[in-house]
Scaffold this motif. Structure first.
Motif, PDB file in Angstrom:
ATOM      1  N   MET A   1      68.995 -57.030  66.267  1.00  9.18           N
ATOM      2  CA  MET A   1      68.479 -55.802  65.681  1.00  9.18           C
ATOM      3  C   MET A   1      67.957 -56.137  64.284  1.00  9.18           C
ATOM      4  O   MET A   1      68.641 -56.772  63.495  1.00  9.18           O
ATOM      5  N   SER A   2      66.765 -55.686  63.990  1.00 11.86           N
ATOM      6  CA  SER A   2      66.195 -55.983  62.680  1.00 11.86           C
ATOM      7  C   SER A   2      66.837 -55.112  61.608  1.00 11.86           C
ATOM      8  O   SER A   2      67.418 -54.063  61.891  1.00 11.86           O
ATOM      9  N   TYR A   3      66.717 -55.561  60.377  1.00  8.65           N
ATOM     10  CA  TYR A   3      67.298 -54.815  59.259  1.00  8.65           C
ATOM     11  C   TYR A   3      66.661 -53.437  59.133  1.00  8.65           C
ATOM     12  O   TYR A   3      67.347 -52.452  58.873  1.00  8.65           O
ATOM     13  N   THR A   4      65.355 -53.369  59.336  1.00  6.68           N
ATOM     14  CA  THR A   4      64.656 -52.093  59.202  1.00  6.68           C
ATOM     15  C   THR A   4      65.130 -51.100  60.249  1.00  6.68           C
ATOM     16  O   THR A   4      65.415 -49.939  59.924  1.00  6.68           O
ATOM     17  N   THR A   5      65.221 -51.528  61.485  1.00  7.42           N
ATOM     18  CA  THR A   5      65.674 -50.630  62.558  1.00  7.42           C
ATOM     19  C   THR A   5      67.100 -50.165  62.306  1.00  7.42           C
ATOM     20  O   THR A   5      67.410 -48.977  62.440  1.00  7.42           O
ATOM     21  N   GLY A   6      67.960 -51.062  61.914  1.00  5.57           N
ATOM     22  CA  GLY A   6      69.345 -50.706  61.621  1.00  5.57           C
ATOM     23  C   GLY A   6      69.446 -49.729  60.468  1.00  5.57           C
ATOM     24  O   GLY A   6      70.234 -48.779  60.504  1.00  5.57           O
ATOM     25  N   ASN A   7      68.638 -49.951  59.434  1.00  7.66           N
ATOM     26  CA  ASN A   7      68.646 -49.044  58.293  1.00  7.66           C
ATOM     27  C   ASN A   7      68.157 -47.654  58.676  1.00  7.66           C
ATOM     28  O   ASN A   7      68.703 -46.649  58.225  1.00  7.66           O
ATOM     29  N   ILE A   8      67.125 -47.590  59.502  1.00  7.15           N
ATOM     30  CA  ILE A   8      66.587 -46.292  59.913  1.00  7.15           C
ATOM     31  C   ILE A   8      67.603 -45.533  60.755  1.00  7.15           C
ATOM     32  O   ILE A   8      67.860 -44.353  60.525  1.00  7.15           O
ATOM     33  N   VAL A   9      68.211 -46.214  61.724  1.00  3.88           N
ATOM     34  CA  VAL A   9      69.183 -45.561  62.606  1.00  3.88           C
ATOM     35  C   VAL A   9      70.395 -45.085  61.800  1.00  3.88           C
ATOM     36  O   VAL A   9      70.874 -43.956  61.985  1.00  3.88           O
ATOM     37  N   SER A  10      70.874 -45.919  60.892  1.00  7.52           N
ATOM     38  CA  SER A  10      72.014 -45.522  60.056  1.00  7.52           C
ATOM     39  C   SER A  10      71.640 -44.356  59.151  1.00  7.52           C
ATOM     40  O   SER A  10      72.424 -43.420  58.972  1.00  7.52           O
ATOM     41  N   GLY A  11      70.455 -44.400  58.586  1.00  3.91           N
ATOM     42  CA  GLY A  11      69.992 -43.314  57.714  1.00  3.91           C
ATOM     43  C   GLY A  11      69.864 -41.992  58.441  1.00  3.91           C
ATOM     44  O   GLY A  11      70.227 -40.930  57.901  1.00  3.91           O
ATOM     45  N   VAL A  12      69.367 -42.029  59.661  1.00  2.00           N
ATOM     46  CA  VAL A  12      69.251 -40.799  60.455  1.00  2.00           C
ATOM     47  C   VAL A  12      70.638 -40.232  60.753  1.00  2.00           C
ATOM     48  O   VAL A  12      70.869 -39.023  60.634  1.00  2.00           O
ATOM     49  N   ALA A  13      71.564 -41.091  61.130  1.00  2.90           N
ATOM     50  CA  ALA A  13      72.927 -40.635  61.430  1.00  2.90           C
ATOM     51  C   ALA A  13      73.575 -39.995  60.206  1.00  2.90           C
ATOM     52  O   ALA A  13      74.173 -38.912  60.297  1.00  2.90           O
ATOM     53  N   LEU A  14      73.431 -40.634  59.055  1.00  2.00           N
ATOM     54  CA  LEU A  14      74.005 -40.080  57.833  1.00  2.00           C
ATOM     55  C   LEU A  14      73.283 -38.801  57.411  1.00  2.00           C
ATOM     56  O   LEU A  14      73.906 -37.862  56.912  1.00  2.00           O
ATOM     57  N   GLY A  15      71.978 -38.764  57.603  1.00  3.76           N
ATOM     58  CA  GLY A  15      71.209 -37.566  57.271  1.00  3.76           C
ATOM     59  C   GLY A  15      71.644 -36.356  58.084  1.00  3.76           C
ATOM     60  O   GLY A  15      71.729 -35.243  57.559  1.00  3.76           O
ATOM     61  N   LEU A  16      71.923 -36.575  59.358  1.00  2.56           N
ATOM     62  CA  LEU A  16      72.397 -35.479  60.200  1.00  2.56           C
ATOM     63  C   LEU A  16      73.746 -34.947  59.725  1.00  2.56           C
ATOM     64  O   LEU A  16      73.975 -33.737  59.708  1.00  2.56           O
ATOM     65  N   VAL A  17      74.621 -35.849  59.305  1.00  5.29           N
ATOM     66  CA  VAL A  17      75.925 -35.429  58.785  1.00  5.29           C
ATOM     67  C   VAL A  17      75.735 -34.568  57.534  1.00  5.29           C
ATOM     68  O   VAL A  17      76.346 -33.510  57.389  1.00  5.29           O
ATOM     69  N   VAL A  18      74.854 -35.001  56.644  1.00  3.11           N
ATOM     70  CA  VAL A  18      74.613 -34.263  55.404  1.00  3.11           C
ATOM     71  C   VAL A  18      74.011 -32.893  55.691  1.00  3.11           C
ATOM     72  O   VAL A  18      74.399 -31.885  55.080  1.00  3.11           O
ATOM     73  N   LEU A  19      73.070 -32.825  56.636  1.00  5.59           N
ATOM     74  CA  LEU A  19      72.459 -31.539  56.982  1.00  5.59           C
ATOM     75  C   LEU A  19      73.492 -30.544  57.510  1.00  5.59           C
ATOM     76  O   LEU A  19      73.500 -29.374  57.104  1.00  5.59           O
ATOM     77  N   VAL A  20      74.353 -30.997  58.392  1.00  5.63           N
ATOM     78  CA  VAL A  20      75.376 -30.112  58.947  1.00  5.63           C
ATOM     79  C   VAL A  20      76.390 -29.726  57.865  1.00  5.63           C
ATOM     80  O   VAL A  20      76.848 -28.580  57.817  1.00  5.63           O
ATOM     81  N   LEU A  21      76.711 -30.655  56.977  1.00  4.98           N
ATOM     82  CA  LEU A  21      77.619 -30.349  55.874  1.00  4.98           C
ATOM     83  C   LEU A  21      77.046 -29.242  54.995  1.00  4.98           C
ATOM     84  O   LEU A  21      77.729 -28.271  54.669  1.00  4.98           O
ATOM     85  N   PHE A  22      75.773 -29.377  54.618  1.00  7.25           N
ATOM     86  CA  PHE A  22      75.152 -28.346  53.787  1.00  7.25           C
ATOM     87  C   PHE A  22      75.015 -27.020  54.528  1.00  7.25           C
ATOM     88  O   PHE A  22      75.165 -25.951  53.928  1.00  7.25           O
TER      89      PHE A  22
END
Length: 65
Positions: A1-22
């Motif tokens: 898995m490339s660094y870019t793909t891993g960063n994007i997938v991790s960022g999306v997962a964390l972004g969803l958590v933040v959206l639901v938290l807010f």
């Protein structure tokens, strides 16, 4: 898995958590339904679990290849 793909997938997962938290905080501050607050809290906990699994998977594939 490339660094870019891993960063994007991790960022999306964390972004969803933040959206639901807010969303839960906004519902609580507006005095919304307690059922909605409970549903959002359960969704947040599930998304946090998913985010941890995603990040551990990304780390595993980065170090194994």
């Amino acid at each position: 898995m490339s660094y870019t793909t891993g960063n994007i997938v991790s960022g999306v997962a964390l972004g969803l958590v933040v959206l639901v938290l807010f969303a839960g905080l906004i519902n609580m501050l507006r005095g919304g339904s307690s059922n909605t607050s409970q549903r959002l809290m359960r969704l947040r906990v599930g998304l946090q679990f998913l985010a941890i699994v995603v990040m551990m998977t990304v780390l595993y594939f980065r170090h194994s290849g």
